[in-house]
Scaffold this motif. Structure first.
Motif, PDB file in Angstrom:
ATOM      1  N   LEU A   1     -39.587 -10.471  22.981  1.00  0.00           N
ATOM      2  CA  LEU A   1     -38.550  -9.881  23.815  1.00  0.00           C
ATOM      3  C   LEU A   1     -37.280 -10.740  23.803  1.00  0.00           C
TER       4      LEU A   1
ATOM      5  N   ARG B   1     -33.595   6.413  25.444  1.00  0.00           N
ATOM      6  CA  ARG B   1     -34.668   5.717  24.727  1.00  0.00           C
ATOM      7  C   ARG B   1     -35.502   6.679  23.880  1.00  0.00           C
TER       8      ARG B   1
ATOM      9  N   HIS C   1     -30.833  -1.493  28.272  1.00  0.00           N
ATOM     10  CA  HIS C   1     -31.421  -2.027  29.507  1.00  0.00           C
ATOM     11  C   HIS C   1     -30.691  -1.396  30.686  1.00  0.00           C
ATOM     12  N   ALA C   2     -31.433  -1.089  31.740  1.00  0.00           N
ATOM     13  CA  ALA C   2     -30.824  -0.602  32.981  1.00  0.00           C
ATOM     14  C   ALA C   2     -31.579  -1.227  34.139  1.00  0.00           C
TER      15      ALA C   2
ATOM     16  N   GLY D   1     -44.924  -4.144  17.005  1.00  0.00           N
ATOM     17  CA  GLY D   1     -45.213  -3.813  18.400  1.00  0.00           C
ATOM     18  C   GLY D   1     -44.066  -4.079  19.369  1.00  0.00           C
TER      19      GLY D   1
ATOM     20  N   LYS E   1     -28.514  -2.929  23.672  1.00  0.00           N
ATOM     21  CA  LYS E   1     -29.226  -4.025  23.016  1.00  0.00           C
ATOM     22  C   LYS E   1     -28.845  -4.112  21.526  1.00  0.00           C
TER      23      LYS E   1
ATOM     24  N   LEU F   1     -41.004 -11.588  33.364  1.00  0.00           N
ATOM     25  CA  LEU F   1     -41.972 -11.227  32.314  1.00  0.00           C
ATOM     26  C   LEU F   1     -42.463 -12.441  31.533  1.00  0.00           C
TER      27      LEU F   1
ATOM     28  N   ARG G   1     -31.242   4.840  35.159  1.00  0.00           N
ATOM     29  CA  ARG G   1     -32.662   4.718  34.761  1.00  0.00           C
ATOM     30  C   ARG G   1     -33.202   6.058  34.249  1.00  0.00           C
TER      31      ARG G   1
ATOM     32  N   TYR H   1     -35.075 -12.056  31.725  1.00  0.00           N
ATOM     33  CA  TYR H   1     -36.443 -11.527  31.688  1.00  0.00           C
ATOM     34  C   TYR H   1     -37.445 -12.463  32.384  1.00  0.00           C
TER      35      TYR H   1
ATOM     36  N   TYR I   1     -40.934  -3.152  21.442  1.00  0.00           N
ATOM     37  CA  TYR I   1     -40.272  -1.950  21.954  1.00  0.00           C
ATOM     38  C   TYR I   1     -38.770  -2.100  21.716  1.00  0.00           C
TER      39      TYR I   1
ATOM     40  N   PHE J   1     -45.771 -10.334  25.156  1.00  0.00           N
ATOM     41  CA  PHE J   1     -44.636  -9.951  24.297  1.00  0.00           C
ATOM     42  C   PHE J   1     -43.344 -10.703  24.644  1.00  0.00           C
TER      43      PHE J   1
ATOM     44  N   THR K   1     -39.756   2.990  29.665  1.00  0.00           N
ATOM     45  CA  THR K   1     -39.713   1.719  28.932  1.00  0.00           C
ATOM     46  C   THR K   1     -40.237   1.864  27.503  1.00  0.00           C
TER      47      THR K   1
HETATM   48  P1  DAT Z   1     -37.569  -1.767  31.589  1.00  0.00           P
HETATM   49  O1  DAT Z   1     -36.705  -2.293  30.439  1.00  0.00           O
HETATM   50  O2  DAT Z   1     -37.791  -0.289  31.457  1.00  0.00           O
HETATM   51  O3  DAT Z   1     -37.042  -2.161  32.939  1.00  0.00           O
HETATM   52  P2  DAT Z   1     -39.576  -3.840  31.886  1.00  0.00           P
HETATM   53  O4  DAT Z   1     -38.615  -4.517  32.803  1.00  0.00           O
HETATM   54  O5  DAT Z   1     -40.979  -3.618  32.359  1.00  0.00           O
HETATM   55  O6  DAT Z   1     -39.017  -2.408  31.424  1.00  0.00           O
HETATM   56  O7  DAT Z   1     -39.673  -4.639  30.535  1.00  0.00           O
HETATM   57  C1  DAT Z   1     -38.513  -5.208  29.953  1.00  0.00           C
HETATM   58  C2  DAT Z   1     -38.562  -4.996  28.449  1.00  0.00           C
HETATM   59  O8  DAT Z   1     -39.748  -5.592  27.915  1.00  0.00           O
HETATM   60  C3  DAT Z   1     -38.661  -3.532  28.031  1.00  0.00           C
HETATM   61  O9  DAT Z   1     -37.391  -2.907  27.967  1.00  0.00           O
HETATM   62  C4  DAT Z   1     -39.307  -3.629  26.696  1.00  0.00           C
HETATM   63  C5  DAT Z   1     -40.236  -4.808  26.831  1.00  0.00           C
HETATM   64  N1  DAT Z   1     -41.618  -4.385  27.131  1.00  0.00           N
HETATM   65  C6  DAT Z   1     -42.103  -3.958  28.340  1.00  0.00           C
HETATM   66  N2  DAT Z   1     -43.394  -3.642  28.251  1.00  0.00           N
HETATM   67  C7  DAT Z   1     -43.753  -3.894  26.953  1.00  0.00           C
HETATM   68  C8  DAT Z   1     -44.972  -3.778  26.220  1.00  0.00           C
HETATM   69  N3  DAT Z   1     -46.115  -3.346  26.801  1.00  0.00           N
HETATM   70  N4  DAT Z   1     -44.951  -4.097  24.911  1.00  0.00           N
HETATM   71  C9  DAT Z   1     -43.817  -4.539  24.304  1.00  0.00           C
HETATM   72  N5  DAT Z   1     -42.645  -4.678  24.938  1.00  0.00           N
HETATM   73  C10 DAT Z   1     -42.610  -4.355  26.241  1.00  0.00           C
END
Ligand code: DAT
Ligand code: MG
Length: 167
Positions: A62, A108, A125-126, A118, A10, A53, A91, A50, A120, A58, A97
């Motif tokens: 993101l 990570r 990414h995987a 706030g 990223k 999501l 992973r 994404y 992350y 967020f 995450t």
């Molecule tokens: P991952 O990247 O481990 O597969 P995910 O698919 O649930 O996790 O989420 C995608 C991205 O979104 C993740 O890398 C970071 C962000 N993210 C996830 N949960 C979050 C949270 N509670 N607050 C802020 N960012 C978050």
């Protein structure tokens, strides 16, 4: 069985000059890299990547993050890793995450942070499972950019290597 997984370094990883460190960590998996490219991420690609999501609070951050809007580097490095158990191997090495909860020696855990806003910033990414991996690889790569025939393609003429370049 051999499988493929999408890995993204990223924009924070690129900005912090972590590409070499991350690739070295990923080489511990002994998987093969079968595709790689540097990508300027469009809003469309970010949102599709994404899409699961979309409803999260967020989500907008993101999208800005993956497009490099919080860093000077508006690019990501996209790769496909291939081999036995590739998805789980990457992973596990990537870690949780939430970078604050990730194992300290995971990628990570080593390099991620949560910003004061706030976000992350978890550097990598995987793909999470096989269905996601296929969907994501097809989003980020054209068939001819991957050196293994992973998924079937529509019948048609193959493009020659340099037909789009002006002479
Ligand atoms: P991952 O990247 O481990 O597969 P995910 O698919 O649930 O996790 O989420 C995608 C991205 O979104 C993740 O890398 C970071 C962000 N993210 C996830 N949960 C979050 C949270 N509670 N607050 C802020 N960012 C978050
Ligand atoms: Mg995910």
């Amino acid at each position: 069985m051999k499988e493929a997984t999408l890995v993204l370094i990223k924009p924070d990883g690129l900005k912090k000059s972590l590409t070499g460190n991350i690739l070295t960590r990923l080489s511990e998996t002994k998987l093969d890299i079968i595709a790689a490219r540097i990508v300027h991420v469009s809003a469309e690609l970010a949102k599709k990547h994404y899409e699961a999501l979309t409803d999260k609070p967020f989500f907008e951050d993101l999208i800005q993050y993956i497009r490099g809007e919080f860093h000077e580097k508006r690019k990501v490095m996209a790769m496909v890793y291939y081999g036995e158990g590739a998805i789980n191997k990457v992973r596990a090495l990537a870690g949780s995450t939430n970078p604050e909860e990730a194992d300290a020696v995971s990628i990570r855990g080593q390099y991620g942070r949560i910003t004061t806003k706030g976000v992350y910033e978890n550097v990598i990414h995987a793909s999470a499972h096989k269905k996601d991996a296929e969907r994501e690889i097809k989003l980020w790569f054209q068939p001819e950019e991957i050196i293994v025939d992973l998924y079937s393609t529509k019948a048609g003429e193959k493009r020659t290597c340099n037909e789009v370049w002006a002479l």
